[in-house]
Design a protein around this motif. Sequence first.
Motif, PDB file in Angstrom:
ATOM      1  N   GLU A   1       3.398   7.234  -9.035  1.00  0.00           N
ATOM      2  CA  GLU A   1       2.364   6.425  -9.695  1.00  0.00           C
ATOM      3  C   GLU A   1       1.028   6.569  -8.979  1.00  0.00           C
ATOM      4  O   GLU A   1      -0.023   6.727  -9.616  1.00  0.00           O
ATOM      5  CB  GLU A   1       2.785   4.957  -9.730  1.00  0.00           C
ATOM      6  CG  GLU A   1       1.764   4.051 -10.398  1.00  0.00           C
ATOM      7  CD  GLU A   1       2.252   2.622 -10.535  1.00  0.00           C
ATOM      8  OE1 GLU A   1       1.407   1.734 -10.747  1.00  0.00           O
ATOM      9  OE2 GLU A   1       3.475   2.388 -10.441  1.00  0.00           O
ATOM     10  N   GLU A   2       1.056   6.549  -7.660  1.00  0.00           N
ATOM     11  CA  GLU A   2      -0.188   6.695  -6.900  1.00  0.00           C
ATOM     12  C   GLU A   2      -0.784   8.088  -7.116  1.00  0.00           C
ATOM     13  O   GLU A   2      -2.007   8.236  -7.234  1.00  0.00           O
ATOM     14  CB  GLU A   2       0.077   6.456  -5.410  1.00  0.00           C
ATOM     15  CG  GLU A   2      -1.182   6.376  -4.565  1.00  0.00           C
ATOM     16  CD  GLU A   2      -2.085   5.202  -4.930  1.00  0.00           C
ATOM     17  OE1 GLU A   2      -3.294   5.292  -4.638  1.00  0.00           O
ATOM     18  OE2 GLU A   2      -1.590   4.209  -5.500  1.00  0.00           O
ATOM     19  N   LEU A   3       0.059   9.093  -7.197  1.00  0.00           N
ATOM     20  CA  LEU A   3      -0.417  10.441  -7.480  1.00  0.00           C
ATOM     21  C   LEU A   3      -1.070  10.515  -8.859  1.00  0.00           C
ATOM     22  O   LEU A   3      -2.046  11.245  -9.060  1.00  0.00           O
ATOM     23  CB  LEU A   3       0.726  11.455  -7.390  1.00  0.00           C
ATOM     24  CG  LEU A   3       1.274  11.753  -5.987  1.00  0.00           C
ATOM     25  CD1 LEU A   3       2.536  12.592  -6.078  1.00  0.00           C
ATOM     26  CD2 LEU A   3       0.226  12.469  -5.135  1.00  0.00           C
ATOM     27  N   LEU A   4      -0.539   9.756  -9.815  1.00  0.00           N
ATOM     28  CA  LEU A   4      -1.106   9.767 -11.163  1.00  0.00           C
ATOM     29  C   LEU A   4      -2.437   9.030 -11.235  1.00  0.00           C
ATOM     30  O   LEU A   4      -3.191   9.187 -12.202  1.00  0.00           O
ATOM     31  CB  LEU A   4      -0.113   9.157 -12.158  1.00  0.00           C
ATOM     32  CG  LEU A   4       1.054  10.072 -12.542  1.00  0.00           C
ATOM     33  CD1 LEU A   4       2.110   9.308 -13.317  1.00  0.00           C
ATOM     34  CD2 LEU A   4       0.555  11.262 -13.359  1.00  0.00           C
TER      35      LEU A   4
ATOM     36  N   ILE B   1       0.838  -1.188   0.000  1.00  0.00           N
ATOM     37  CA  ILE B   1       0.000   0.000   0.000  1.00  0.00           C
ATOM     38  C   ILE B   1       0.881   1.248   0.000  1.00  0.00           C
ATOM     39  O   ILE B   1       1.750   1.407   0.866  1.00  0.00           O
ATOM     40  CB  ILE B   1      -0.927   0.011   1.226  1.00  0.00           C
ATOM     41  CG1 ILE B   1      -1.869  -1.203   1.183  1.00  0.00           C
ATOM     42  CG2 ILE B   1      -1.723   1.307   1.275  1.00  0.00           C
ATOM     43  CD1 ILE B   1      -2.753  -1.329   2.394  1.00  0.00           C
ATOM     44  N   ILE B   2       0.681   2.088  -0.986  1.00  0.00           N
ATOM     45  CA  ILE B   2       1.418   3.350  -1.079  1.00  0.00           C
ATOM     46  C   ILE B   2       0.516   4.475  -0.602  1.00  0.00           C
ATOM     47  O   ILE B   2      -0.611   4.627  -1.069  1.00  0.00           O
ATOM     48  CB  ILE B   2       1.872   3.628  -2.525  1.00  0.00           C
ATOM     49  CG1 ILE B   2       2.702   2.454  -3.067  1.00  0.00           C
ATOM     50  CG2 ILE B   2       2.659   4.927  -2.584  1.00  0.00           C
ATOM     51  CD1 ILE B   2       3.979   2.209  -2.312  1.00  0.00           C
ATOM     52  N   THR B   3       1.006   5.273   0.333  1.00  0.00           N
ATOM     53  CA  THR B   3       0.217   6.364   0.896  1.00  0.00           C
ATOM     54  C   THR B   3       0.665   7.689   0.302  1.00  0.00           C
ATOM     55  O   THR B   3       1.856   7.945   0.138  1.00  0.00           O
ATOM     56  CB  THR B   3       0.387   6.422   2.426  1.00  0.00           C
ATOM     57  OG1 THR B   3      -0.004   5.163   2.983  1.00  0.00           O
ATOM     58  CG2 THR B   3      -0.477   7.520   3.020  1.00  0.00           C
ATOM     59  N   ILE B   4      -0.315   8.510  -0.044  1.00  0.00           N
ATOM     60  CA  ILE B   4      -0.017   9.889  -0.445  1.00  0.00           C
ATOM     61  C   ILE B   4      -0.659  10.822   0.579  1.00  0.00           C
ATOM     62  O   ILE B   4      -1.567  10.423   1.314  1.00  0.00           O
ATOM     63  CB  ILE B   4      -0.511  10.200  -1.859  1.00  0.00           C
ATOM     64  CG1 ILE B   4      -2.009   9.924  -1.982  1.00  0.00           C
ATOM     65  CG2 ILE B   4       0.279   9.409  -2.892  1.00  0.00           C
ATOM     66  CD1 ILE B   4      -2.593  10.357  -3.316  1.00  0.00           C
ATOM     67  N   TYR B   5      -0.187  12.054   0.626  1.00  0.00           N
ATOM     68  CA  TYR B   5      -0.567  12.953   1.710  1.00  0.00           C
ATOM     69  C   TYR B   5      -1.025  14.308   1.160  1.00  0.00           C
ATOM     70  O   TYR B   5      -0.386  14.869   0.267  1.00  0.00           O
ATOM     71  CB  TYR B   5       0.624  13.180   2.645  1.00  0.00           C
ATOM     72  CG  TYR B   5       1.221  11.904   3.171  1.00  0.00           C
ATOM     73  CD1 TYR B   5       0.754  11.314   4.345  1.00  0.00           C
ATOM     74  CD2 TYR B   5       2.247  11.262   2.473  1.00  0.00           C
ATOM     75  CE1 TYR B   5       1.307  10.131   4.819  1.00  0.00           C
ATOM     76  CE2 TYR B   5       2.798  10.079   2.941  1.00  0.00           C
ATOM     77  CZ  TYR B   5       2.323   9.521   4.115  1.00  0.00           C
ATOM     78  OH  TYR B   5       2.872   8.347   4.572  1.00  0.00           O
TER      79      TYR B   5
ATOM     80  N   ASP C   1       4.061  12.629  -2.092  1.00  0.00           N
ATOM     81  CA  ASP C   1       4.364  11.238  -1.735  1.00  0.00           C
ATOM     82  C   ASP C   1       5.010  11.124  -0.361  1.00  0.00           C
ATOM     83  O   ASP C   1       5.090  10.027   0.214  1.00  0.00           O
ATOM     84  CB  ASP C   1       5.267  10.601  -2.794  1.00  0.00           C
ATOM     85  CG  ASP C   1       6.589  11.339  -2.960  1.00  0.00           C
ATOM     86  OD1 ASP C   1       6.711  12.503  -2.521  1.00  0.00           O
ATOM     87  OD2 ASP C   1       7.513  10.751  -3.555  1.00  0.00           O
ATOM     88  N   ASP C   2       5.469  12.243   0.208  1.00  0.00           N
ATOM     89  CA  ASP C   2       6.123  12.229   1.515  1.00  0.00           C
ATOM     90  C   ASP C   2       6.001  13.611   2.138  1.00  0.00           C
ATOM     91  O   ASP C   2       6.281  14.609   1.475  1.00  0.00           O
ATOM     92  CB  ASP C   2       7.604  11.848   1.365  1.00  0.00           C
ATOM     93  CG  ASP C   2       8.284  11.628   2.701  1.00  0.00           C
ATOM     94  OD1 ASP C   2       8.636  12.632   3.359  1.00  0.00           O
ATOM     95  OD2 ASP C   2       8.456  10.459   3.103  1.00  0.00           O
TER      96      ASP C   2
END
Length: 262
Positions: A70-73, A2-6, A42-43
Amino acid sequence: MIITIYKVDENLRKKLFSMFENMDNTMILSYLQGHMGHAWVDDLENPTAVQVVVGDFLFYAGNPNTKGAEELLYNLPEDSLVIVNTDEWKNRIETIHKGSIEKFKRYAFKKNAKYLHCEHIQSFLKALPEGYELKKADKTLAYDPSFQELSEDFTSQFESIDDYINRGTGYCILYDGQVVCGASSYSIYDDGIEIEIDTHPNHRRKGLATIAASALILDCLDRGIYPSWDAANLQSVNLAQKLGYVLDDAYDTYYIRNIRHI
C-alpha cells in the motif's frame, strides 16, 4: 503505524528478476539489467512487494495485499503510468486511488525480429517529402532546443544528453533547420531499445513518423538490437503494423494523478 519502504541498491536489484518473471516489458529489463530507473521495496532482506520506476512508468510485483505494498502504491511521481499484471494488483490500485485514476489500454507486440523485413521498411524512406531532411541524432541535434521541445522523453531517461548520445539512438526529420519529427530510444536494455516517436503538430499527416521510425528500426536491426514497440493508442498500433510488427495483446494501464510525491 509508520510503514517504511526502501530504495533498492545494486545488490538487491539483481535478486528481483524472479518477481517480474511473468511481466514481459522491456522497461522492466531496463531497470533490472542496470541501465536506468530505480526501485523500492517493502523489505530489504526479504521483499514481498516491489515498485520499479522508469520515466513515467511504474511497475509493481509481489504481494499487493500488505501494508508495504500500500505504501508503495502511494509512492508516486507527479503523474504516473502504472502497469501490473494481476487482478489482485488492479483491484488494489482501483481501491487505493479511487477517483484519481484513468484506466486505458496499451498494446504490446510480439518481440521477434523475423516480422521486421528490411526491404519493406526501407521502402518507406523514399517517401520523404520535399523540403524535409532525415538525419541521425548526433550531439548537435540532441542539444538543439527544437529536439528537446519536440519531446523531453527522447533523452529524459538518460543521465544527461551526453549519456543519451553514448548509449541511446535516434533519427530526426528537419524542416528549415528545426527538428519536427523524431524516433528515438525512450529506454534501453541489453538487447534493444523501447521506441518513442513524436511529430510536431504542424507537420503531421505527412508520413514523417513512418520515415523516422523506419530509419531507427533499420539502424537497430543492422546493429543486432531489437527495436521494441509498445503502443499507447490505435494510431500507434496502425503505424506499427504498417511497418511489420505483429500485435500480441492489449493490456490495462492506469494513469494516476499525483497524490503524494516520491
